[in-house]
Motif scaffolding. Sequence first.
Motif, mmCIF file in Angstrom:
data_model
loop_
_atom_site.group_PDB
_atom_site.id
_atom_site.type_symbol
_atom_site.label_atom_id
_atom_site.label_comp_id
_atom_site.label_asym_id
_atom_site.label_seq_id
_atom_site.Cartn_x
_atom_site.Cartn_y
_atom_site.Cartn_z
ATOM 1 N N ALA A 1 0.847 -1.191 0.000
ATOM 2 C CA ALA A 1 0.000 0.000 0.000
ATOM 3 C C ALA A 1 0.884 1.243 0.000
ATOM 4 C CB ALA A 1 -0.898 -0.008 1.221
ATOM 5 N N PHE A 2 0.423 2.261 -0.705
ATOM 6 C CA PHE A 2 1.115 3.546 -0.668
ATOM 7 C C PHE A 2 0.072 4.654 -0.618
ATOM 8 C CE2 PHE A 2 0.602 2.466 -5.115
ATOM 9 C CZ PHE A 2 0.263 3.651 -5.751
ATOM 10 N N HIS A 3 0.495 5.822 -0.278
ATOM 11 C CA HIS A 3 -0.386 6.984 -0.127
ATOM 12 C C HIS A 3 -1.496 6.735 0.904
ATOM 13 C CE1 HIS A 3 1.657 9.048 -3.285
ATOM 14 N NE2 HIS A 3 1.246 8.243 -4.229
ATOM 15 N N THR A 4 -1.223 5.936 1.914
ATOM 16 C CA THR A 4 -2.238 5.682 2.942
ATOM 17 C C THR A 4 -2.516 6.939 3.756
ATOM 18 O OG1 THR A 4 -0.515 4.845 4.418
ATOM 19 C CG2 THR A 4 -1.737 3.207 3.138
ATOM 20 N N HIS A 5 -1.634 7.923 3.668
ATOM 21 C CA HIS A 5 -1.825 9.191 4.381
ATOM 22 C C HIS A 5 -2.928 10.046 3.744
ATOM 23 C CE1 HIS A 5 0.792 10.155 1.015
ATOM 24 N NE2 HIS A 5 0.337 11.401 1.104
ATOM 25 N N LYS A 6 -3.445 9.635 2.594
ATOM 26 C CA LYS A 6 -4.435 10.452 1.892
ATOM 27 C C LYS A 6 -5.831 10.356 2.493
ATOM 28 C CE LYS A 6 -2.336 10.943 -2.625
ATOM 29 N NZ LYS A 6 -2.509 10.748 -4.064
ATOM 30 N N GLY A 7 -5.971 9.595 3.552
ATOM 31 C CA GLY A 7 -7.269 9.588 4.224
ATOM 32 C C GLY A 7 -7.883 8.214 4.363
ATOM 33 N N GLU A 8 -9.063 8.215 4.935
ATOM 34 C CA GLU A 8 -9.793 6.972 5.159
ATOM 35 C C GLU A 8 -10.150 6.312 3.839
ATOM 36 O OE1 GLU A 8 -13.062 6.934 7.917
ATOM 37 O OE2 GLU A 8 -12.236 8.690 8.929
ATOM 38 N N GLY A 9 -10.339 5.012 3.905
ATOM 39 C CA GLY A 9 -10.745 4.284 2.721
ATOM 40 C C GLY A 9 -9.579 3.712 1.925
ATOM 41 N N ARG A 10 -8.348 4.146 2.228
ATOM 42 C CA ARG A 10 -7.179 3.608 1.534
ATOM 43 C C ARG A 10 -6.892 2.222 2.081
ATOM 44 N NH1 ARG A 10 -6.220 6.238 -3.047
ATOM 45 N NH2 ARG A 10 -4.385 7.495 -2.881
ATOM 46 N N MET A 11 -6.544 1.299 1.219
ATOM 47 C CA MET A 11 -6.280 -0.075 1.637
ATOM 48 C C MET A 11 -4.907 -0.205 2.291
ATOM 49 S SD MET A 11 -7.575 -2.633 -1.312
ATOM 50 C CE MET A 11 -8.580 -1.972 -2.608
ATOM 51 N N SER A 12 -4.843 -1.063 3.282
ATOM 52 C CA SER A 12 -3.560 -1.440 3.874
ATOM 53 C C SER A 12 -2.920 -2.484 2.954
ATOM 54 C CB SER A 12 -3.776 -2.036 5.259
ATOM 55 O OG SER A 12 -4.452 -3.280 5.146
ATOM 56 N N SER A 13 -1.680 -2.842 3.220
ATOM 57 C CA SER A 13 -1.022 -3.868 2.413
ATOM 58 C C SER A 13 -1.749 -5.208 2.525
ATOM 59 C CB SER A 13 0.446 -4.017 2.821
ATOM 60 O OG SER A 13 1.162 -2.842 2.466
ATOM 61 N N ALA A 14 -2.239 -5.555 3.707
ATOM 62 C CA ALA A 14 -2.972 -6.818 3.889
ATOM 63 C C ALA A 14 -4.284 -6.802 3.102
ATOM 64 C CB ALA A 14 -3.249 -7.066 5.368
ATOM 65 N N GLU A 15 -4.990 -5.680 3.134
ATOM 66 C CA GLU A 15 -6.236 -5.563 2.372
ATOM 67 C C GLU A 15 -5.953 -5.610 0.869
ATOM 68 O OE1 GLU A 15 -8.980 -2.758 5.235
ATOM 69 O OE2 GLU A 15 -7.302 -1.839 4.172
ATOM 70 N N LEU A 16 -4.866 -4.982 0.478
ATOM 71 C CA LEU A 16 -4.472 -4.982 -0.925
ATOM 72 C C LEU A 16 -4.147 -6.401 -1.393
ATOM 73 C CD1 LEU A 16 -4.081 -2.928 -3.180
ATOM 74 C CD2 LEU A 16 -1.722 -2.653 -2.431
ATOM 75 N N GLU A 17 -3.481 -7.156 -0.542
ATOM 76 C CA GLU A 17 -3.176 -8.553 -0.878
ATOM 77 C C GLU A 17 -4.461 -9.344 -1.085
ATOM 78 O OE1 GLU A 17 -1.116 -12.262 1.370
ATOM 79 O OE2 GLU A 17 0.011 -10.371 1.394
ATOM 80 N N ARG A 18 -5.444 -9.159 -0.238
ATOM 81 C CA ARG A 18 -6.733 -9.849 -0.403
ATOM 82 C C ARG A 18 -7.436 -9.390 -1.684
ATOM 83 N NH1 ARG A 18 -6.619 -9.162 5.163
ATOM 84 N NH2 ARG A 18 -7.896 -7.280 5.115
#
Length: 161
Positions: free
Chosen positions: A126-143
Amino acid sequence: MKILRETIRNLILEQLSEEEMAEFRKWFKPAESKEAVIEIAAMFEDSYSFRAGPAFNKFDVYEMKYIPEPECAVRLRLYAMHGMIKFDEIETSPQCEGKGYARQAIKMVQDIASKYGVKIYLQPKAFHTHKGEGRMSSAELERWYASQGFKKDGNDMEWTP
């Protein structure tokens, strides 16, 4: 230098079983992966490439956009590497997240990879997680990638046609 190359080659080959080497040869398609990346870049908008990599191992990185509707864009970055397609980045404009546009873009890439018989691999970071809610984490991205047919292989995920 020749002795060094031969030694490295022998070390690599000694570590791989016959089955592993056969699997590697089956999917190592440098010419096809380059052709596939060029075709993928041609079907998206604002496509451009730039050279990257160390001095004696340069390769072309392609960036492009999928624009399914006005004010919505999915930005993609990919390149041919190790005889496969390396899917480096994908990002949807924040106001259009959750509409399935990134999924559509990945499907388009998979269709071309399938046409050329090449694997796609990526690292689900995951990247740009600082852009706010709703951004996926690396684990969510993997799923999320798993839901598109990618399978875990060490730190990478692979999609096979």
